[in-house]
Design an enzyme around this catalytic site. Sequence first.
Site, PDB file in Angstrom:
ATOM      1  N   CYS A   2    -129.673  97.077  53.327  1.00  0.00           N
ATOM      2  CA  CYS A   2    -130.420  95.949  52.780  1.00  0.00           C
ATOM      3  C   CYS A   2    -130.692  96.159  51.294  1.00  0.00           C
ATOM      4  O   CYS A   2    -130.541  97.262  50.775  1.00  0.00           O
ATOM      5  CB  CYS A   2    -131.748  95.808  53.521  1.00  0.00           C
ATOM      6  SG  CYS A   2    -131.556  95.636  55.292  1.00  0.00           S
ATOM      7  N   ARG A  27    -124.031  93.941  47.986  1.00  0.00           N
ATOM      8  CA  ARG A  27    -124.273  94.833  49.133  1.00  0.00           C
ATOM      9  C   ARG A  27    -124.059  94.097  50.441  1.00  0.00           C
ATOM     10  O   ARG A  27    -124.036  94.717  51.500  1.00  0.00           O
ATOM     11  CB  ARG A  27    -125.700  95.392  49.069  1.00  0.00           C
ATOM     12  CG  ARG A  27    -125.977  96.266  47.864  1.00  0.00           C
ATOM     13  CD  ARG A  27    -127.460  96.384  47.595  1.00  0.00           C
ATOM     14  NE  ARG A  27    -128.170  97.202  48.557  1.00  0.00           N
ATOM     15  CZ  ARG A  27    -128.387  98.513  48.420  1.00  0.00           C
ATOM     16  NH1 ARG A  27    -127.877  99.120  47.371  1.00  0.00           N
ATOM     17  NH2 ARG A  27    -129.040  99.195  49.316  1.00  0.00           N
ATOM     18  N   TRP A  84    -129.399  93.135  55.819  1.00  0.00           N
ATOM     19  CA  TRP A  84    -128.142  93.382  56.527  1.00  0.00           C
ATOM     20  C   TRP A  84    -128.581  93.837  57.905  1.00  0.00           C
ATOM     21  O   TRP A  84    -128.995  94.960  58.109  1.00  0.00           O
ATOM     22  CB  TRP A  84    -127.327  94.475  55.827  1.00  0.00           C
ATOM     23  CG  TRP A  84    -126.094  94.856  56.565  1.00  0.00           C
ATOM     24  CD1 TRP A  84    -125.946  95.870  57.468  1.00  0.00           C
ATOM     25  CD2 TRP A  84    -124.809  94.212  56.516  1.00  0.00           C
ATOM     26  NE1 TRP A  84    -124.665  95.906  57.956  1.00  0.00           N
ATOM     27  CE2 TRP A  84    -123.944  94.900  57.401  1.00  0.00           C
ATOM     28  CE3 TRP A  84    -124.310  93.144  55.791  1.00  0.00           C
ATOM     29  CZ2 TRP A  84    -122.617  94.540  57.584  1.00  0.00           C
ATOM     30  CZ3 TRP A  84    -122.989  92.783  55.973  1.00  0.00           C
ATOM     31  CH2 TRP A  84    -122.165  93.476  56.854  1.00  0.00           C
ATOM     32  N   ASN A 110    -135.403  98.991  53.754  1.00  0.00           N
ATOM     33  CA  ASN A 110    -133.952  99.209  53.882  1.00  0.00           C
ATOM     34  C   ASN A 110    -133.763 100.461  54.731  1.00  0.00           C
ATOM     35  O   ASN A 110    -134.386 101.478  54.451  1.00  0.00           O
ATOM     36  CB  ASN A 110    -133.322  99.416  52.501  1.00  0.00           C
ATOM     37  CG  ASN A 110    -131.867  99.876  52.628  1.00  0.00           C
ATOM     38  OD1 ASN A 110    -131.185  99.536  53.588  1.00  0.00           O
ATOM     39  ND2 ASN A 110    -131.420 100.684  51.678  1.00  0.00           N
ATOM     40  N   GLY A 111    -132.940 100.383  55.767  1.00  0.00           N
ATOM     41  CA  GLY A 111    -132.692 101.565  56.596  1.00  0.00           C
ATOM     42  C   GLY A 111    -133.127 101.343  58.033  1.00  0.00           C
ATOM     43  O   GLY A 111    -133.191 100.201  58.496  1.00  0.00           O
ATOM     44  N   GLU A 492    -104.490 107.874  60.445  1.00  0.00           N
ATOM     45  CA  GLU A 492    -105.428 107.205  59.534  1.00  0.00           C
ATOM     46  C   GLU A 492    -105.207 107.658  58.091  1.00  0.00           C
ATOM     47  O   GLU A 492    -105.214 106.847  57.159  1.00  0.00           O
ATOM     48  CB  GLU A 492    -106.875 107.461  59.968  1.00  0.00           C
ATOM     49  CG  GLU A 492    -107.953 106.905  59.069  1.00  0.00           C
ATOM     50  CD  GLU A 492    -107.886 105.410  58.807  1.00  0.00           C
ATOM     51  OE1 GLU A 492    -108.542 104.952  57.859  1.00  0.00           O
ATOM     52  OE2 GLU A 492    -107.114 104.711  59.507  1.00  0.00           O
ATOM     53  N   LYS A 496    -104.187 105.230  54.907  1.00  0.00           N
ATOM     54  CA  LYS A 496    -104.955 105.163  53.651  1.00  0.00           C
ATOM     55  C   LYS A 496    -104.006 105.283  52.453  1.00  0.00           C
ATOM     56  O   LYS A 496    -104.077 104.518  51.498  1.00  0.00           O
ATOM     57  CB  LYS A 496    -106.027 106.268  53.588  1.00  0.00           C
ATOM     58  CG  LYS A 496    -107.186 106.025  54.540  1.00  0.00           C
ATOM     59  CD  LYS A 496    -108.171 104.990  54.100  1.00  0.00           C
ATOM     60  CE  LYS A 496    -107.941 103.607  54.623  1.00  0.00           C
ATOM     61  NZ  LYS A 496    -108.243 103.275  55.987  1.00  0.00           N
ATOM     62  N   GLU A 499    -101.875 102.145  52.097  1.00  0.00           N
ATOM     63  CA  GLU A 499    -102.647 100.961  51.674  1.00  0.00           C
ATOM     64  C   GLU A 499    -102.914 100.935  50.169  1.00  0.00           C
ATOM     65  O   GLU A 499    -102.793  99.904  49.528  1.00  0.00           O
ATOM     66  CB  GLU A 499    -104.021 100.968  52.349  1.00  0.00           C
ATOM     67  CG  GLU A 499    -104.077 100.482  53.760  1.00  0.00           C
ATOM     68  CD  GLU A 499    -105.526 100.404  54.198  1.00  0.00           C
ATOM     69  OE1 GLU A 499    -106.125  99.322  54.045  1.00  0.00           O
ATOM     70  OE2 GLU A 499    -106.073 101.426  54.640  1.00  0.00           O
ATOM     71  N   HIS A 515     -87.664 116.345  67.459  1.00  0.00           N
ATOM     72  CA  HIS A 515     -86.888 115.301  68.158  1.00  0.00           C
ATOM     73  C   HIS A 515     -86.406 114.224  67.188  1.00  0.00           C
ATOM     74  O   HIS A 515     -86.085 113.113  67.578  1.00  0.00           O
ATOM     75  CB  HIS A 515     -87.742 114.677  69.273  1.00  0.00           C
ATOM     76  CG  HIS A 515     -88.264 115.696  70.240  1.00  0.00           C
ATOM     77  ND1 HIS A 515     -87.462 116.393  71.114  1.00  0.00           N
ATOM     78  CD2 HIS A 515     -89.522 116.182  70.417  1.00  0.00           C
ATOM     79  CE1 HIS A 515     -88.215 117.245  71.814  1.00  0.00           C
ATOM     80  NE2 HIS A 515     -89.462 117.143  71.420  1.00  0.00           N
ATOM     81  N   LYS A 614    -109.486  92.163  53.142  1.00  0.00           N
ATOM     82  CA  LYS A 614    -110.439  93.008  53.872  1.00  0.00           C
ATOM     83  C   LYS A 614    -110.532  92.564  55.323  1.00  0.00           C
ATOM     84  O   LYS A 614    -110.624  93.378  56.246  1.00  0.00           O
ATOM     85  CB  LYS A 614    -111.806  92.921  53.205  1.00  0.00           C
ATOM     86  CG  LYS A 614    -112.871  93.771  53.871  1.00  0.00           C
ATOM     87  CD  LYS A 614    -112.526  95.251  53.780  1.00  0.00           C
ATOM     88  CE  LYS A 614    -113.470  96.166  54.518  1.00  0.00           C
ATOM     89  NZ  LYS A 614    -112.993  97.537  54.620  1.00  0.00           N
TER      90      LYS A 614
END
Length: 619
Positions: A2, A27, A84, A110-111, A492, A496, A499, A515, A614
């Site tokens: 937040c 944010r 948020w 916030n949190g 992953e 990255k 991308e 193989h 995104k």
Amino acid sequence: MCGIVGYVGGRPCLDLLVAGLEKLEYRGYDSAGISVIDNGQIENVRAVGNLENLRAAVAEQADEGGGVAVAAPAATTGVAHTRWATHGRVTEENAHPHGDCTDRIHIVLNGIVENHAELRRELAEQGHHFSSETDAEIVSHLIERNYDGDLTDAVRRSFGELRGHYAFVAMHADEPGRLVGARKECPLVAGVGEGETFLASAIPAFLAETREAVAIENDEIVTIGAGGISITDSKGNPVERAAEEISWDEAAAEKGGYETFMLKEIHEQADAVAETIADRLPSDDGVDLSEVELDDDYLRGIQRIVIVACGTSYHAGLVGRYAIEEWARVPIEMDIASEYRYRNPVISEHDLVIGITQSGETADTLAAMRLARENGAKVLAITNVMGSQATRDSDAVLYTRAGPEVSVAATKTFVAQVASMYLLGLRLAELRGTLPPERIAALVAELKSIPSKIETTLAVSEAPAREIAAAQAEHDFFLYLGRHIGLPVCLEGALKLKEISYIPTDAYAAGEMKHGPIALLDESTPVICIATDSPVLEKVLSNVEEVRARGAETIAIVTEGEEKAAQVADATIEVARTDWILQPIVAILPLQLLAYEIARARDLNVDQPRNLAKTVTVE
Ligand code: AGP
């Protein structure tokens, strides 16, 4: 994540507060609100949606001859917030600021307050009444209970009763010209101006008004007035701290001083995991997923889990498979959502289908979830966005709490997803009795140690990642190798690099090398090997030697203290040691940094790579 802004000074505060919220819009948020003190009263306005809606609500109040707008010419003390959502739906009642029973104390936070459930019960038994579903509202009632004419003192005592990961700012109608804030992990900073002072969760909120900032450290209580600020520790001992001149431009400030959102978000991963596990591990020996609306008997009875997702979320699911099969002994089927939805899959009502999607809007994943539901399976969504479509296309939701992710390349949402898979695996093991309690307690302790292990791993990985990137950046193909629980990590890591650097990569199960893919190797091929602790580490090390024997340059990600692993590769990056099943959540960090540094070495725009969005809402 937040956004908080507070102001005390000589100027009317409404426009300053709204301008501060605008600077925090990056944010991400789903609702907002403002409270100001006017003539011994608190005027308040809140609205769901963007700041346009908030402005409209202010204007509507003014048309009715009241509210913050009318009060504003006189009001020079106020707090504002962008929310948020993590606890409680996206509604006006759940938007901040939150008031106490008398509506004379308002707070913005916030949190996450971890012990909110027990405090709410306690306060309700003492007659407090709550008007929201949020964890944050607890704080205004705690301050009400502790208030004895001094807001700073009441905040300090309330701070001592809270557990969690948060920063908040409070005001009292009887004390215009004063705001009091407190910090536990989440950021809080003061902006010192001529005869005015700001408190905010990030510098952009006041950078247009002052460049003099004072950082508030952990476990500190800060009181601001027009004349400046005073800081104490949580025991009330005064703390002296000089203001720093902020040289950042606004763009840099939005990135928290980092050069890109991706690097900022890489450094937010400890927080993302800490907030995702926060109140789900309320004790040392168990997992509380009571917010997930799937009853225990149903979870005990599921016969198969099917995980559907795309891209990075699919890789998080792959890590989750190892943990859930190992701990809860439930068979897991993995499916790329865009394949699952057209594969005419066999679905039964004994299946739990998990759709993992950080945005909650990825078309293929949503379609796969709908297909599963139409065929009788229950669907659990794991998403980072409250109110997203995934929350409507599912029977239950487990939220990751990484905060909004701006950079296209997912980083903090990946580790938050992996953490939520671990929570689910442990909860299923608890319910199905497949792990002894002491093993569950040991894993809970390990999971709670992960945020600090992420911090240490990032700190020790940055320099070697930059060095290796400088040496390897010109190569036009990279091979990633992993085995067992290291395989999703290498997939992953390879994604990255693809991308953000546009370099072709291949990611392979190390045992598969002989193989076929081994033919790709020559002395110019950099090979990234995930050689962190796992039941097959020996096998991985022999695969690394196999690769090296073909002259390829080997870079191994190894667990700290793993001597043998450190010897087999040409270069190594160490990560913190943890239980082998949790190792992926730290092993991915140097791969993110490596991809980042290689892309930067090629001077590429890592936050907005070519051809990528995104959120992929198209089929
Ligand atoms: C990851 O860095 C990419 N942005 C992409 O692969 C992403 O993971 C994929 O599109 C899935 O997005 P979701 O988690 O929002 O569903």
